[in-house]
Scaffold this motif. Structure first.
Motif, PDB file in Angstrom:
ATOM      1  N   ALA A  75      -7.432   6.464  -8.116  1.00  0.00           N
ATOM      2  CA  ALA A  75      -7.222   5.300  -7.245  1.00  0.00           C
ATOM      3  C   ALA A  75      -7.647   4.017  -7.951  1.00  0.00           C
ATOM      4  CB  ALA A  75      -8.009   5.481  -5.946  1.00  0.00           C
ATOM      5  N   GLU A  76      -8.601   4.150  -8.877  1.00  0.00           N
ATOM      6  CA  GLU A  76      -9.125   2.965  -9.558  1.00  0.00           C
ATOM      7  C   GLU A  76      -8.311   2.524 -10.763  1.00  0.00           C
ATOM      8  OE1 GLU A  76     -13.394   2.369 -10.192  1.00  0.00           O
ATOM      9  OE2 GLU A  76     -13.630   4.199  -8.993  1.00  0.00           O
ATOM     10  N   PRO A  79      -2.921   2.345 -10.221  1.00  0.00           N
ATOM     11  CA  PRO A  79      -2.145   1.134  -9.932  1.00  0.00           C
ATOM     12  C   PRO A  79      -1.989   0.205 -11.148  1.00  0.00           C
ATOM     13  CG  PRO A  79      -3.668   1.586  -8.131  1.00  0.00           C
ATOM     14  CD  PRO A  79      -4.010   2.555  -9.233  1.00  0.00           C
ATOM     15  N   SER A 116       4.648   9.169 -10.936  1.00  0.00           N
ATOM     16  CA  SER A 116       4.696   7.797 -10.432  1.00  0.00           C
ATOM     17  C   SER A 116       6.154   7.323 -10.382  1.00  0.00           C
ATOM     18  CB  SER A 116       3.891   6.901 -11.375  1.00  0.00           C
ATOM     19  OG  SER A 116       4.300   5.566 -11.247  1.00  0.00           O
ATOM     20  N   ASP A 177       2.304  12.741   0.574  1.00  0.00           N
ATOM     21  CA  ASP A 177       1.772  11.752   1.528  1.00  0.00           C
ATOM     22  C   ASP A 177       2.748  11.389   2.636  1.00  0.00           C
ATOM     23  OD1 ASP A 177      -0.365  11.727  -0.200  1.00  0.00           O
ATOM     24  OD2 ASP A 177       0.242   9.884  -1.206  1.00  0.00           O
ATOM     25  N   ASP A 199       0.513  13.897   5.122  1.00  0.00           N
ATOM     26  CA  ASP A 199      -0.650  13.122   4.698  1.00  0.00           C
ATOM     27  C   ASP A 199      -1.902  13.485   5.474  1.00  0.00           C
ATOM     28  OD1 ASP A 199      -1.458  10.838   2.908  1.00  0.00           O
ATOM     29  OD2 ASP A 199      -2.277  10.196   4.841  1.00  0.00           O
TER      30      ASP A 199
END
Ligand code: C2E
Ligand code: MG
Ligand code: MG
Ligand code: MG
Length: 288
Positions: A75-76, A79, A116, A177, A199
């Protein structure tokens, strides 16, 4: 670029923004180096079949061993890796590593890899997957590619063609999700999906709110009708496990059943120890 926005606008630049920009640039530099030096590792989380309580396989989850900050979760940095397109290189490493690990696994256990949307658009996803399958000798039916709905929306439907080509390689396509963001039921019909992962926000609410349980049951029924299976994500309690089972989901994944772990640990703890469901509900597991 600043000029294009007009005079004055570009000058609103606070110390706080400066700080954020510095942090971002530092992270980007670290990330570039990390990709070059392969400072990454995969964690594997087990996925179980609800009817038989049998292990179906593992999801590969990316971890970064940052030289100063220690273990950093996706998550860190995912992106930023997507923004900078570093995810194309990184994602190829993930896929190769996961497939190499998968061929070592016993039986027909599957491995799920997150893709992704940036890999679908800018990476040559079809050629990459085909090459890695050939290189590692992994049976394509044992590879699941997890994509999110953002990937279905991006790139004016060109991803639809990419997904169809991927499916022609024999791999399974999984919608991750489901129920967050732009969820649309038409996606379930339009795209060549084998499985839907519901999700964990729904799973979390199911035991307290009957409408969440109804939604999960409806999605599971619809998916089954369309020939797809469903995995319930984020199972943390026995009540949630029972609820997703009642709702008709086919598979379950979550901390209750197994946390993400390095491959060897994951294999040992899940293959040589009975699942929590078996332990708690031995009689029920047998009556199916
Ligand atoms: P995801 O694909 O939906 O993966 C499930 C996430 O939920 C994982 O977080 C997992 O550790 C966490 N999780 C599993 N069971 C439970 C539970 O019972 N409770 C709670 N609270 N969480 C649970 P993680 O590993 O931090 O990954 C976050 C997201 O980062 C993933 O969500 C996925 O979208 C992305 N990601 C991970 N690895 C990769 C990768 O190799 N490539 C790409 N593009 N994205 C990745
Ligand atoms: Mg996933
Ligand atoms: Mg997910
Ligand atoms: Mg999720």
């Amino acid at each position: 670029q600043a000029k294009a926005r007009g005079r004055g606008v570009c000058c609103v630049f606070t110390a706080e923004m400066d700080e954020q920009l510095r942090a971002r640039l530092a992270l980007e530099m670290d990330l570039r180096q990390a990709v070059e030096e392969r400072q990454f590792e995969l964690s594997y989380q087990p996925i179980f079949d609800l009817k038989s309580s049998k292990l179906c396989g593992f999801e590969a989850l990316l971890r970064w061993h940052h030289p100063e900050r220690g273990l950093v979760g996706p998550a860190e940095f995912v992106p930023l890796a997507e923004e900078t397109r570093l995810i194309v290189d990184l994602g190829e490493w993930v896929l190769r590593q996961a497939c190499m690990d998968a061929v070592q696994l016993p039986g027909d256990l599957r491995i799920a890899v997150n893709l992704s949307p940036v890999q679908l658009i800018f990476g040559d996803a079809v050629a990459t997957v085909r090459d890695i399958l050939a290189e590692t000798g992994l049976d394509p039916r044992r590879l699941e590619l997890e994509i999110t709905e953002t990937a279905l929306l991006a790139n004016d439907n060109r991803n639809l063609g990419t997904l169809r080509s991927l499916k022609e390689l024999g791999v399974r396509i999984v919608l991750d999700d489901f129920g967050t963001g732009y969820s649309s039921l038409s996606h379930l019909r339009l795209f060549p999906l084998d499985k839907v992962k519901i999700d964990r926000s729904f799973v979390r609410d199911m035991t307290a709110h009957s409408d969440s349980a109804a939604i999960v049951a409806a999605v599971a029924a619809l998916a089954a009708e369309l020939g797809m299976t469903t995995t319930a994500e984020g199972i943390e309690t026995q009540d949630q496990l029972d609820a997703v089972d009642r709702a008709g989901c086919t598979e379950a994944q979550g901390y209750l059943l197994g946390k993400p772990q390095p491959i060897l640990k994951a294999v040992h703890t899940t293959l040589f120890r009975r699942s929590p469901r078996n332990r708690n509900q031995g009689s029920r597991a047998r009556d199916t």
